[in-house]
Design an enzyme around this catalytic site. Structure first.
Site, mmCIF file in Angstrom:
data_model
loop_
_atom_site.group_PDB
_atom_site.id
_atom_site.type_symbol
_atom_site.label_atom_id
_atom_site.label_comp_id
_atom_site.label_asym_id
_atom_site.label_seq_id
_atom_site.Cartn_x
_atom_site.Cartn_y
_atom_site.Cartn_z
ATOM 1 N N GLY A 175 0.811 -1.218 0.000
ATOM 2 C CA GLY A 175 0.000 0.000 0.000
ATOM 3 C C GLY A 175 0.839 1.260 0.000
ATOM 4 N N GLU A 176 1.866 1.298 0.846
ATOM 5 C CA GLU A 176 2.737 2.458 0.927
ATOM 6 C C GLU A 176 3.548 2.634 -0.350
ATOM 7 O OE1 GLU A 176 2.564 0.039 3.122
ATOM 8 O OE2 GLU A 176 2.107 0.863 5.099
ATOM 9 N N THR A 177 3.976 1.499 -0.933
ATOM 10 C CA THR A 177 4.740 1.561 -2.183
ATOM 11 C C THR A 177 3.903 2.166 -3.293
ATOM 12 O OG1 THR A 177 6.024 -0.390 -1.523
ATOM 13 C CG2 THR A 177 6.068 0.214 -3.854
ATOM 14 N N VAL B 218 3.605 6.015 -2.943
ATOM 15 C CA VAL B 218 4.739 6.908 -3.217
ATOM 16 C C VAL B 218 5.257 6.816 -4.646
ATOM 17 C CG1 VAL B 218 5.484 6.962 -0.808
ATOM 18 C CG2 VAL B 218 6.493 5.268 -2.359
#
Length: 439
Positions: free
Chosen positions: A67-69, A72
């Site tokens: 999710g974070e990848t 960003v």
């Protein structure tokens, strides 16, 4: 706890990490044997590089997981457009695979070094980043302190602070302040998140909105989609996505309750696909026929459940339906990201435990695009209502798409917040000879 005691405690943590390195190595070996670490790249976790550092300015991005990848990636592309090199670290095999698929040669990928002083120092000695940009809520004490000691600006982007994390940090206020004073900037998802970071000693803090709204819709294989659509035919579908333990069983119960009336296909996409064998066994025990994506099973008319047991294909699963229950919200706590299903045209159902995505759910609920359910019975009623009421489903879908559109703007706000740190690197990068800049 006093400020002096907090600093002493953090120094002890760093020292303990150095002493514990051999023990942590054994634990990493255990995780590797379980398939949770990349055997071929295991040394990266100790800070040893497996790629060459390019010449010129370099920004270190860290994103814990998938999710974070995803969040960003647009920001990484903005930085790369300024001729600044990027190294992206992640913590999971699945996020490494995602980075390779979506970024290719745009960024260097490495696994994040363990939060031990020797590993972090080795990583920083080699890569020498000009700036560290960390996604969401990753606060690793040894890493934060070592970056601070080297005066490398470290910035939290898309930063969030859950109720549980905030309560935990408040109980250790002095330690929080001793850590957060090392942050050059916090760019928070919401005003609530921003206020929490300020309360814990972070300065300056600005609000951008959620970067996940500004990401592209998740990709999908159009040929695979067409094949499954043909197999499904005119059957109605609904999906339970990002599910945690107990929620797959609830989805099976909902399917059995509605099967005679709605003749629907239920799609279940667990948050952790490694649980798929036990999930399938439990569903079969309910008397349900299960088809699995990894087996490339045919979605014949007698299949009850399509188990989406792959990583990186949420774009496929969500395009096969117009109704999505978003998990980790009925029996587990915290919730999962509802923005992807809204973006892809799904009416959203969710349990009430959505603390980690409170603001997104509030906006979706206010617009009428998301509805909360208390239990399995209420979930079954909600699914049946949306399966049989085309106008209501369409209204929820249209409201969701509009809400996501209104929420956009986090990327430009984040880039603006980063300008004092990125603009000097852009000038430096563009003054380099072309050959050196491309190494």
């Amino acid at each position: 706890m006093s400020s002096r005691m907090a600093r002493l405690g953090l120094s002890t943590y760093r020292l303990a990490g150095t002493v514990a390195s051999p023990v942590v190595g054994l634990y990493l070996t255990y995780r590797t044997a379980k398939g949770k670490e990349d055997r071929a790249r295991r040394l990266e976790r100790f800070g040893y590089p497996s790629a060459n550092r390019p010449q010129g300015p370099l920004v270190w991005f860290h994103a814990a997981s998938v999710g974070e990848t995803n969040a960003v990636i647009p920001l990484i592309r903005e930085i790369r457009r300024r001729d600044i090199h990027v190294i992206l670290t992640t913590g999971t095999i699945t996020s490494a695979r995602l980075a390779a698929e979506r970024l290719g040669q745009e960024a260097i990928h490495q696994y994040v070094p363990l939060d031990l002083k020797p590993s972090v120092s080795r990583f920083l000695d080699y890569w020498q980043p000009d700036c560290a940009i960390i996604a969401e809520s990753e606060i690793w004490p040894a890493t934060v302190l070592e970056l601070g000691r080297r005066r490398i600006p470290q910035i939290l982007v898309n930063a969030r602070m859950s109720d549980r994390s905030f309560a935990r940090w408040r109980r250790r206020q002095s330690i929080a302040e001793a850590l957060f004073e090392n942050l050059a900037l916090v760019i928070a998802q919401s005003d609530v998140d921003a206020e929490r970071f300020r309360d814990l000693g972070a300065v300056p803090v600005i609000t951008s909105g959620n970067l996940k709204v500004d990401t592209d819709a998740p990709p999908y294989d159009s040929a695979v989609f067409a094949r499954y659509k043909k197999q499904i035919g005119d059957r109605k579908t609904w999906a339970a996505i990002s599910t945690f333990d107990g929620e797959e069983n609830a989805a099976g119960i909902v399917h059995r309750v509605l099967k005679e009336r709605d003749r629907q296909l239920t799609i279940i996409v667990p948050r952790h696909p490694e649980r798929s064998d036990e999930i399938e066994a439990a569903l079969v025990k309910q008397g349900l026929k299960v088809a699995r994506r990894t087996r490339d099973d045919v979605l014949s008319a007698d299949v009850d459940i399509f188990l989406g047991d792959t990583i990186g294909e949420m774009g496929l699963y969500l395009r096969l339906t117009e109704i999505a229950f978003v998990g980790r919200s009925l029996f587990a706590e915290g919730g999962q990201n509802p923005l992807e299903p809204a973006m892809l045209g799904c009416a959203i159902l969710s349990g009430g435990n959505v603390q980690n995505f409170r603001e997104a759910y509030q906006k979706l609920a206010r617009s009428g695009s998301a509805r909360m359910v208390r239990d399995t019975e209420m979930l079954a009623k909600g699914v049946h209502y949306l399966l049989t009421n085309d106008e209501a489903r369409r209204n929820m879908i249209e409201a969701g798409v509009a809400t996501v559109h209104e929420m956009r703007g986090a990327l430009s706000a984040t880039v603006k917040g980063l300008e004092p740190y990125i603009n000097p690197l852009t000038v430096k990068a563009r003054l380099l000879p072309k050959a050196a800049a491309q190494v």
